[in-house]
Design a protein around this motif. Structure first.
Motif, PDB file in Angstrom:
ATOM      1  N   ALA A 397       0.683  -1.114  -0.052  1.00 21.89           N
ATOM      2  CA  ALA A 397      -0.008   0.017  -0.307  1.00 21.89           C
ATOM      3  C   ALA A 397       0.682   1.013   0.165  1.00 21.89           C
ATOM      4  CB  ALA A 397      -1.024   0.204   1.642  1.00 21.89           C
ATOM      5  N   GLY A 398       2.369   1.089   0.163  1.00 23.43           N
ATOM      6  CA  GLY A 398       3.016   2.436   0.104  1.00 23.43           C
ATOM      7  C   GLY A 398       2.435   3.500   1.562  1.00 23.43           C
ATOM      8  N   GLU A 399       2.266   4.397   1.361  1.00 23.14           N
ATOM      9  CA  GLU A 399       2.779   5.652   2.445  1.00 23.14           C
ATOM     10  C   GLU A 399       0.875   5.624   2.536  1.00 23.14           C
ATOM     11  OE1 GLU A 399       1.621  10.739   2.324  1.00 23.14           O
ATOM     12  OE2 GLU A 399       2.832   9.802   0.517  1.00 23.14           O
ATOM     13  N   MET A 400      -0.230   4.865   1.920  1.00 24.08           N
ATOM     14  CA  MET A 400      -1.208   4.988   2.960  1.00 24.08           C
ATOM     15  C   MET A 400      -1.271   3.614   3.465  1.00 24.08           C
ATOM     16  SD  MET A 400      -4.780   3.519  -0.348  1.00 24.08           S
ATOM     17  CE  MET A 400      -4.042   1.729  -0.586  1.00 24.08           C
ATOM     18  N   GLY A 401      -0.067   2.454   3.886  1.00 22.67           N
ATOM     19  CA  GLY A 401      -0.412   1.227   5.075  1.00 22.67           C
ATOM     20  C   GLY A 401      -0.637   2.355   5.959  1.00 22.67           C
ATOM     21  N   ALA A 402       0.320   3.141   6.561  1.00 19.34           N
ATOM     22  CA  ALA A 402      -0.026   3.719   7.849  1.00 19.34           C
ATOM     23  C   ALA A 402      -1.236   3.745   8.025  1.00 19.34           C
ATOM     24  CB  ALA A 402       0.512   5.212   7.507  1.00 19.34           C
ATOM     25  N   LEU A 403      -2.348   3.501   7.598  1.00 17.98           N
ATOM     26  CA  LEU A 403      -3.587   3.542   8.112  1.00 17.98           C
ATOM     27  C   LEU A 403      -4.790   2.161   8.203  1.00 17.98           C
ATOM     28  CD1 LEU A 403      -6.019   5.432   4.823  1.00 17.98           C
ATOM     29  CD2 LEU A 403      -4.994   6.697   6.703  1.00 17.98           C
ATOM     30  N   PHE A 404      -3.676   1.636   7.793  1.00 16.08           N
ATOM     31  CA  PHE A 404      -3.851   0.095   8.693  1.00 16.08           C
ATOM     32  C   PHE A 404      -2.628  -0.511   9.727  1.00 16.08           C
ATOM     33  CE2 PHE A 404      -5.024   0.648   4.437  1.00 16.08           C
ATOM     34  CZ  PHE A 404      -6.221  -0.256   4.147  1.00 16.08           C
ATOM     35  N   THR A 405      -1.386  -0.415   9.412  1.00 12.72           N
ATOM     36  CA  THR A 405      -0.581  -0.575  10.368  1.00 12.72           C
ATOM     37  C   THR A 405       0.096   0.699  12.123  1.00 12.72           C
ATOM     38  OG1 THR A 405       1.052   0.886   8.943  1.00 12.72           O
ATOM     39  CG2 THR A 405       0.993  -1.405   8.772  1.00 12.72           C
ATOM     40  N   LYS A 406      -0.443   1.772  11.807  1.00 11.58           N
ATOM     41  CA  LYS A 406      -0.660   2.571  12.983  1.00 11.58           C
ATOM     42  C   LYS A 406      -1.655   3.403  13.351  1.00 11.58           C
ATOM     43  CE  LYS A 406       4.008   4.839  11.237  1.00 11.58           C
ATOM     44  NZ  LYS A 406       5.098   5.810  10.696  1.00 11.58           N
ATOM     45  N   GLY A 407      -1.744   3.888  14.267  1.00 12.96           N
ATOM     46  CA  GLY A 407      -3.205   4.109  15.239  1.00 12.96           C
ATOM     47  C   GLY A 407      -3.000   4.897  15.869  1.00 12.96           C
ATOM     48  N   GLN A 408      -4.385   5.768  15.813  1.00 11.68           N
ATOM     49  CA  GLN A 408      -5.098   6.922  16.653  1.00 11.68           C
ATOM     50  C   GLN A 408      -5.747   6.714  17.756  1.00 11.68           C
ATOM     51  OE1 GLN A 408      -6.538   8.047  12.461  1.00 11.68           O
ATOM     52  NE2 GLN A 408      -5.688  10.271  12.952  1.00 11.68           N
ATOM     53  N   ARG A 409      -5.480   6.868  18.921  1.00  7.83           N
ATOM     54  CA  ARG A 409      -6.430   7.582  20.163  1.00  7.83           C
ATOM     55  C   ARG A 409      -7.675   8.429  20.044  1.00  7.83           C
ATOM     56  NH1 ARG A 409      -7.793   3.252  23.513  1.00  7.83           N
ATOM     57  NH2 ARG A 409      -5.925   2.496  23.491  1.00  7.83           N
ATOM     58  N   ILE A 410      -8.687   8.076  19.423  1.00 13.89           N
ATOM     59  CA  ILE A 410      -9.362   9.647  19.338  1.00 13.89           C
ATOM     60  C   ILE A 410     -10.442   9.500  20.149  1.00 13.89           C
ATOM     61  CG2 ILE A 410     -10.220  11.728  17.661  1.00 13.89           C
ATOM     62  CD1 ILE A 410      -7.675  10.968  17.427  1.00 13.89           C
ATOM     63  N   ILE A 411     -10.409  10.592  20.917  1.00 13.56           N
ATOM     64  CA  ILE A 411     -11.423  11.026  21.960  1.00 13.56           C
ATOM     65  C   ILE A 411     -12.529  11.963  21.386  1.00 13.56           C
ATOM     66  CG2 ILE A 411     -11.699  11.530  24.166  1.00 13.56           C
ATOM     67  CD1 ILE A 411      -9.673   9.292  23.948  1.00 13.56           C
ATOM     68  N   PRO A 412     -13.728  11.715  21.080  1.00 12.72           N
ATOM     69  CA  PRO A 412     -15.186  12.627  21.010  1.00 12.72           C
ATOM     70  C   PRO A 412     -15.388  13.767  22.423  1.00 12.72           C
ATOM     71  CG  PRO A 412     -15.574  10.534  21.243  1.00 12.72           C
ATOM     72  CD  PRO A 412     -13.804  10.096  21.864  1.00 12.72           C
ATOM     73  N   GLN A 413     -14.052  14.255  22.780  1.00 15.09           N
ATOM     74  CA  GLN A 413     -14.831  15.173  23.920  1.00 15.09           C
ATOM     75  C   GLN A 413     -15.526  15.708  23.955  1.00 15.09           C
ATOM     76  OE1 GLN A 413     -12.997  14.633  26.515  1.00 15.09           O
ATOM     77  NE2 GLN A 413     -14.514  15.277  27.162  1.00 15.09           N
ATOM     78  N   ARG A 414     -16.149  16.539  22.252  1.00 14.19           N
ATOM     79  CA  ARG A 414     -16.587  17.946  22.147  1.00 14.19           C
ATOM     80  C   ARG A 414     -18.538  17.270  22.520  1.00 14.19           C
ATOM     81  NH1 ARG A 414     -16.276  22.421  18.443  1.00 14.19           N
ATOM     82  NH2 ARG A 414     -17.722  22.854  19.568  1.00 14.19           N
ATOM     83  N   LEU A 415     -18.291  15.526  21.843  1.00 13.75           N
ATOM     84  CA  LEU A 415     -19.776  15.185  21.890  1.00 13.75           C
ATOM     85  C   LEU A 415     -19.941  14.982  23.248  1.00 13.75           C
ATOM     86  CD1 LEU A 415     -19.891  13.048  18.911  1.00 13.75           C
ATOM     87  CD2 LEU A 415     -20.864  15.018  19.099  1.00 13.75           C
ATOM     88  N   LEU A 416     -19.193  14.746  23.821  1.00 10.23           N
ATOM     89  CA  LEU A 416     -19.847  13.773  25.582  1.00 10.23           C
ATOM     90  C   LEU A 416     -20.084  15.136  25.855  1.00 10.23           C
ATOM     91  CD1 LEU A 416     -16.480  11.065  25.859  1.00 10.23           C
ATOM     92  CD2 LEU A 416     -18.527  11.071  25.027  1.00 10.23           C
ATOM     93  N   ASP A 417     -18.814  16.390  25.509  1.00 13.80           N
ATOM     94  CA  ASP A 417     -19.299  17.464  26.650  1.00 13.80           C
ATOM     95  C   ASP A 417     -20.847  18.646  25.957  1.00 13.80           C
ATOM     96  OD1 ASP A 417     -17.101  17.598  27.803  1.00 13.80           O
ATOM     97  OD2 ASP A 417     -16.077  18.913  26.583  1.00 13.80           O
ATOM     98  N   ALA A 418     -21.611  17.473  25.047  1.00  4.59           N
ATOM     99  CA  ALA A 418     -23.032  18.237  24.707  1.00  4.59           C
ATOM    100  C   ALA A 418     -23.790  17.180  25.213  1.00  4.59           C
ATOM    101  CB  ALA A 418     -22.105  18.410  22.974  1.00  4.59           C
ATOM    102  N   GLY A 419     -23.260  15.766  25.912  1.00  5.39           N
ATOM    103  CA  GLY A 419     -24.149  14.543  26.351  1.00  5.39           C
ATOM    104  C   GLY A 419     -25.071  14.174  25.001  1.00  5.39           C
ATOM    105  N   TYR A 420     -23.988  13.701  24.050  1.00  2.82           N
ATOM    106  CA  TYR A 420     -24.634  13.232  22.953  1.00  2.82           C
ATOM    107  C   TYR A 420     -24.728  11.373  23.748  1.00  2.82           C
ATOM    108  CZ  TYR A 420     -24.966  10.164  18.878  1.00  2.82           C
ATOM    109  OH  TYR A 420     -25.411   9.310  18.177  1.00  2.82           O
TER     110      TYR A 420
END
Length: 439
Positions: A397-420
């Motif tokens: 996959a080349g550069e695109m392979g990072a989407l599968f082999t590296k990660g992201q821990r994303i926090i939906p903080q604003r949604l949680l603060d809005a009470g969603y």
């Protein structure tokens, strides 16, 4: 009315061919009494709602009068004789009268079945209304780009079901028009959109799929143009529009933050020097220019979107054949969200003026790739032995392979603060929903 109709069918059939003697008479009398109570309750509800056509209400009244006359005659002339006899359900034929009553039973029974199907249809429609987040919104005229993609197509269907008026920007307007059975307008050039057009909102989801051919220089230009150039075309129309929409809901992705492993990232985290980060950054920057025209701009940084279609069935496919397993070391974090939650958040962004700026659209629970593999295998009752080496993915996959082999821990903080409240807050609930629909 269907309950009373089916009971009446049974009573008419029973009176046509049997004498209800002794204790059997009391059972029949109780059944008739229940029918009368149900009929009276139905009449009260019909009178409250006034939803039935006049002909249907007259028919119900005539049938009730005829039924009352029949039961009155039976109660006075026949029931006392049966009551004095020993208990027995005695078969009898009254000739033509038995066949007439049988026809009554058949007609009333078919009417009850018809009403039952109608009630089932109403129940299913009510379920659809309950699951459709756009039914509670005031009727709006909405301009959509990317209305035929994985998110956009379902968004369009649900908005149409809720009665909203839609206009779609598309490279293939005739195919788009046909896909939605003529229920939308479609155009392919921003110059074709009149400056006198009035829309309440714009939802901009246009963009070629990121996962696909390797990210060559030409491919990167296509990915940028499909997002940034489309948004710039939208801005050109906004500049000359006589009636501005009130809100622009713009797509983006968690790729904005770059691949940063297990580091928790909320909406305050900055971008990185990576192509995905550049792509999202330029797309959002273009969208933010709409604020100069007085629009409220909401930027949706989407994680991996699960649901029927999209990426999830492809991820699960190897597990069906017992070939599933982790990618690389399995420690990379998968930040995902279910499409139903995406649509619910879009609905809230349309109606709530407090929604503004960037929002991370990811579920609160973000598993590692190894945890995903274990959970998928367990729910499918399959092994999870195989491992795909990271070097192989990167090589293919080349550069695109990072989407599968590296990660992201994303926090939906604003949604949680809005009470969603997420419909699918964890991986198990999302996978179970997917597997139940695929059965």
């Amino acid at each position: 009315m269907r309950s009373a109709s089916l009971l009446y069918a049974g009573v008419f059939a029973g009176l046509a061919w049997f004498e209800w003697r002794g204790l059997w008479l009391w059972g029949l009398s109780a059944l008739i009494l229940i029918e009368i109570i149900l009929t009276l309750c139905d009449f009260v509800e019909e009178d409250k709602s006034r939803l039935l056509p006049a002909t249907e209400r007259v028919t119900h009244t005539v049938l009730a009068m005829n039924g009352g006359a029949l039961f009155g005659h039976w109660a006075i002339s026949i029931a006392p004789t049966w009551a004095s006899q020993s208990s027995d359900l005695h078969f009898v034929s009254y000739g033509i009268f038995s066949w007439v009553l049988s026809l009554f039973a058949l007609g009333v029974g078919l009417s009850g079945i018809r009403d039952g199907f109608a009630s089932w249809k109403i129940f299913k429609e009510a379920q659809i209304m309950t699951s459709n987040p756009f039914f509670n919104l005031p009727q709006q005229r909405i301009l959509i780009t990317g209305g035929t993609g994985f998110i956009g197509a379902e968004l369009t269907e649900q908005l149409l079901a809720a009665g909203h008026s839609l206009c779609l920007y598309s490279r293939h307007p005739q195919a788009t028009y046909s896909r939605f059975q003529g229920r939308v307008r479609a155009f392919s050039s921003w110059q074709a959109l009149s400056s006198n057009e009035g829309f309440d909102a714009v939802i901009n989801l246009a963009g070629s799929p990121v996962v696909g051919p390797r990210w060559s220089a030409a491919r990167k230009k296509i990915l940028l143009a499909s997002r940034v150039a489309t948004t710039e075309g939208l801005l050109g129309w906004l500049a000359r529009a006589a009636h501005k929409p009130s809100v622009l809901i713009n797509g983006s992705a968690i790729g904005y933050y770059g691949c940063r492993g297990d580091e928790p990232l909320d909406e305050n985290a900055g971008p990185q020097d990576e192509f995905m980060s550049q792509l999202c950054r330029e797309w959002e920057a273009a969208a933010c220019q709409a604020e100069a025209f007085g629009l409220r701009v909401v930027r949706l940084r989407l994680g991996l979107v699960f649901g029927p279609g999209g990426a999830l069935p492809k991820l699960l496919m190897p597990y069906y054949f017992g070939l599933g397993g982790r990618m690389g070391d399995g420690r990379q974090v998968i930040s995902w969200i279910h499409r139903d939650d995406v649509l619910a958040i879009i609905s809230q962004a349309l109606s709530d003026s407090r929604f503004n700026g960037a929002y991370n659209l990811t579920a609160p629970e973000a598993p590692t790739q190894a945890q995903f593999a274990q959970t998928a295998a367990r729910l499918l009752h399959r092994p999870s032995f195989f491992t795909t080496p990271a070097w192989l993915i990167d090589a293919l996959a080349g550069e695109m392979g990072a989407l599968f082999t590296k990660g992201q821990r994303i926090i939906p903080q604003r949604l949680l603060d809005a009470g969603y409240r997420f419909k699918y807050p964890d991986l198990v609930s999302a996978l179970q929903a997917q597997l139940s629909k695929s059965k």
